[in-house]
Motif scaffolding. Structure first.
Motif, PDB file in Angstrom:
ATOM      1  N   LEU A 140      -9.629  23.168  11.226  1.00 26.25           N
ATOM      2  CA  LEU A 140      -8.536  22.880  10.302  1.00 26.25           C
ATOM      3  C   LEU A 140      -7.538  24.032  10.259  1.00 26.25           C
ATOM      4  O   LEU A 140      -6.348  23.826  10.013  1.00 26.25           O
ATOM      5  CB  LEU A 140      -9.092  22.601   8.907  1.00 26.25           C
ATOM      6  CG  LEU A 140      -9.723  21.220   8.729  1.00 26.25           C
ATOM      7  CD1 LEU A 140     -10.548  21.164   7.449  1.00 26.25           C
ATOM      8  CD2 LEU A 140      -8.663  20.136   8.716  1.00 26.25           C
TER       9      LEU A 140
ATOM     10  N   PHE B 145      -7.829  17.152   2.525  1.00 20.87           N
ATOM     11  CA  PHE B 145      -6.905  17.654   3.533  1.00 20.87           C
ATOM     12  C   PHE B 145      -5.613  18.050   2.840  1.00 20.87           C
ATOM     13  O   PHE B 145      -5.195  17.409   1.866  1.00 20.87           O
ATOM     14  CB  PHE B 145      -6.570  16.557   4.562  1.00 20.87           C
ATOM     15  CG  PHE B 145      -7.584  16.400   5.648  1.00 20.87           C
ATOM     16  CD1 PHE B 145      -7.598  17.265   6.721  1.00 20.87           C
ATOM     17  CD2 PHE B 145      -8.513  15.370   5.609  1.00 20.87           C
ATOM     18  CE1 PHE B 145      -8.519  17.112   7.741  1.00 20.87           C
ATOM     19  CE2 PHE B 145      -9.439  15.212   6.628  1.00 20.87           C
ATOM     20  CZ  PHE B 145      -9.439  16.084   7.676  1.00 20.87           C
TER      21      PHE B 145
ATOM     22  N   ASN C 130     -15.440  21.435  10.920  1.00 23.94           N
ATOM     23  CA  ASN C 130     -14.047  21.208  10.564  1.00 23.94           C
ATOM     24  C   ASN C 130     -13.393  22.454  10.000  1.00 23.94           C
ATOM     25  O   ASN C 130     -12.184  22.660  10.157  1.00 23.94           O
ATOM     26  CB  ASN C 130     -13.937  20.071   9.550  1.00 23.94           C
ATOM     27  CG  ASN C 130     -14.325  18.728  10.128  1.00 23.94           C
ATOM     28  OD1 ASN C 130     -14.384  18.566  11.340  1.00 23.94           O
ATOM     29  ND2 ASN C 130     -14.597  17.765   9.278  1.00 23.94           N
TER      30      ASN C 130
ATOM     31  N   ARG D 217     -14.800  18.259   4.911  1.00 24.08           N
ATOM     32  CA  ARG D 217     -14.418  19.669   4.875  1.00 24.08           C
ATOM     33  C   ARG D 217     -14.974  20.277   3.605  1.00 24.08           C
ATOM     34  O   ARG D 217     -15.338  19.549   2.669  1.00 24.08           O
ATOM     35  CB  ARG D 217     -12.900  19.839   4.970  1.00 24.08           C
ATOM     36  CG  ARG D 217     -12.118  19.185   3.853  1.00 24.08           C
ATOM     37  CD  ARG D 217     -10.634  19.428   3.988  1.00 24.08           C
ATOM     38  NE  ARG D 217     -10.318  20.823   3.823  1.00 24.08           N
ATOM     39  CZ  ARG D 217      -9.081  21.308   3.912  1.00 24.08           C
ATOM     40  NH1 ARG D 217      -8.086  20.515   4.200  1.00 24.08           N
ATOM     41  NH2 ARG D 217      -8.856  22.583   3.742  1.00 24.08           N
TER      42      ARG D 217
END
Length: 412
Positions: free
Chosen positions: A310, A334, A306, A329
């Protein structure tokens, strides 16, 4: 019959003393005597003659001592076997998972980050290149408990086929998790006339010979443009790129290829990508047994993977799909966009027209076609026409899928 009682019997016979046998077994002399009494009761005979200063085997004890010794050796062998099997399992864990990867993974910017992520959490992992049929077949034929994971690439023009794959896996206890949403673009020579156009029509694409990789993408391109449009099929991507760079043919690659091109293949070969006016979409997802997806090893792997994507998840070329996989992550969170920012980004990415944007935003709020018609003062037929056009541009078939894309768009 407890095996520790047999050990006490053998130790007393070897040392001729209850107290000596008790000392080496870290129990009291009284405990040793009681244990021997229990063993003799279970056997139905006495094992020793007690003299003034020594325990001596009687005829029963002499006869049974070899059997007791053999049973203790068998116990030791059993424990050694367990230890060896445990060591083999540990070595197997060091090998990491066996990953069955769709051909598109090898042809896109996905393989490098995937391998790097596995390398960061495991000494070794094995990769096998397959089409979707083979990925599903390999997973279903694996033994329960095997650390296997599959990567599927599901194309928007294969709705029934995709549903069959997912259903087959779920019926056998596997879990499918979507990961990334993108679309294919046309790969052309940077010096060609096609490279100068903002988007390519079907006629533009058919004006050139198509060279495609083997696997699912060949079938998808045949379905989209016809088998006559394909002049060559090859598994050698380096050769394919050279043919395109020489402007002898065109090909297709996932749009996010341009984001992660660690070997600078496109730049070094003077290649460019051009969108299709009527694109087809692709969804990359992972399938494995729930215990594999829930393992710390796999969670750590997705945390690493990720971190690559991202950084690009707010680009127009790809969307990370909100799922149990993309929540991992390095910092555990997020970043959040505002609703307006996320909707504008999606509208820009998928080419939602100004007339369609009001309808799109109503769909994102969960409104039905009839409710949208009332809210926007248009006919229900017109609302449905806009909805169909929006779904086609997003490569989806339902409002739930649209809401999933909207939710993913809030996170980058």
């Amino acid at each position: 019959m407890q095996t520790n009682y047999l050990k006490y019997f053998v130790d007393v016979a070897r040392h001729g003393s209850i107290s000596a046998a008790a000392n080496i077994n870290f129990i009291s002399s009284q405990g040793m005597s009681r244990s021997l009494g229990v063993l003799e009761t279970e056997l139905g005979c006495k094992l020793f003659r007690r003299t003034s200063n020594k325990m001596v085997l009687n005829r029963y004890g002499e006869a049974l001592l070899p059997y007791a010794s053999e049973m203790l050796r068998a116990q030791a062998d059993m424990l050694a076997c367990v230890a060896e099997l445990s060591a083999d399992e540990q070595r197997g864990e060091d090998d990491g998972v066996v990953a069955y990867l769709n051909n598109v993974c090898f042809d896109s910017a996905f393989f490098g980050p995937l391998v790097d992520s596995f390398d960061e959490v495991s000494a070794r992992a094995r990769y096998f290149q397959c089409d979707n049929d083979e990925v599903v077949e390999k997973l279903l034929s694996s033994d329960e408990g095997d650390p296997v994971i599959g990567l599927l690439c599901l194309f928007s023009i294969d709705e029934e086929r995709n549903a069959h794959f997912v259903r087959s896996l779920q019926q056998q206890g596997f879990k499918y998790q979507p990961y990334l949403h993108s679309y294919d673009e046309v790969l052309v020579s940077k010096g060609s006339d096609l490279a100068k156009r903002p988007a390519l029509s079907r006629a533009d694409i058919l004006s050139k010979r198509l060279i495609v990789p083997k696997g699912d993408i060949r079938r998808v391109v045949e379905s989209k443009f016809g088998s006559d449009a394909i002049s060559m099929v090859t598994s050698d991507n380096s050769f394919r790129f050279k043919v395109v760079a020489a402007d002898e043919a065109i090909s297709v690659v996932p749009a996010f290829y341009k984001l992660l091109d660690p070997l600078n293949i496109m730049r070094d070969n003077d290649l460019a990508t051009v969108p299709m006016k009527d694109p087809y979409y692709l969804e990359i997802g992972f399938a494995a047994r729930p215990e594999v997806l829930d393992s710390l090893f796999i969670k750590d792997f997705f945390s690493k993977l990720n971190s690559y994507y991202l950084a690009f998840s707010n680009s127009q070329y790809m969307t990370l799909i909100t799922s149990d996989l993309t929540v991992y992550r390095p910092d555990g969170t997020f970043d959040e966009r505002s609703d307006a920012e996320s909707l504008n980004a999606i509208e820009d990415r998928f080419g939602i027209s100004p007339r369609e944007r009001d309808v799109f935003e109503c769909l994102a709020e969960g409104d039905t076609a009839m409710a949208i018609a009332d809210k926007l003062y248009i006919s229900t037929a017109t609302a449905k026409s806009h909805i169909y056009s929006i779904y086609k541009k997003l490569g989806i078939h339902s409002q739930n899928q649209l809401l999933g894309i909207v939710e993913a768009g809030k996170r980058f």
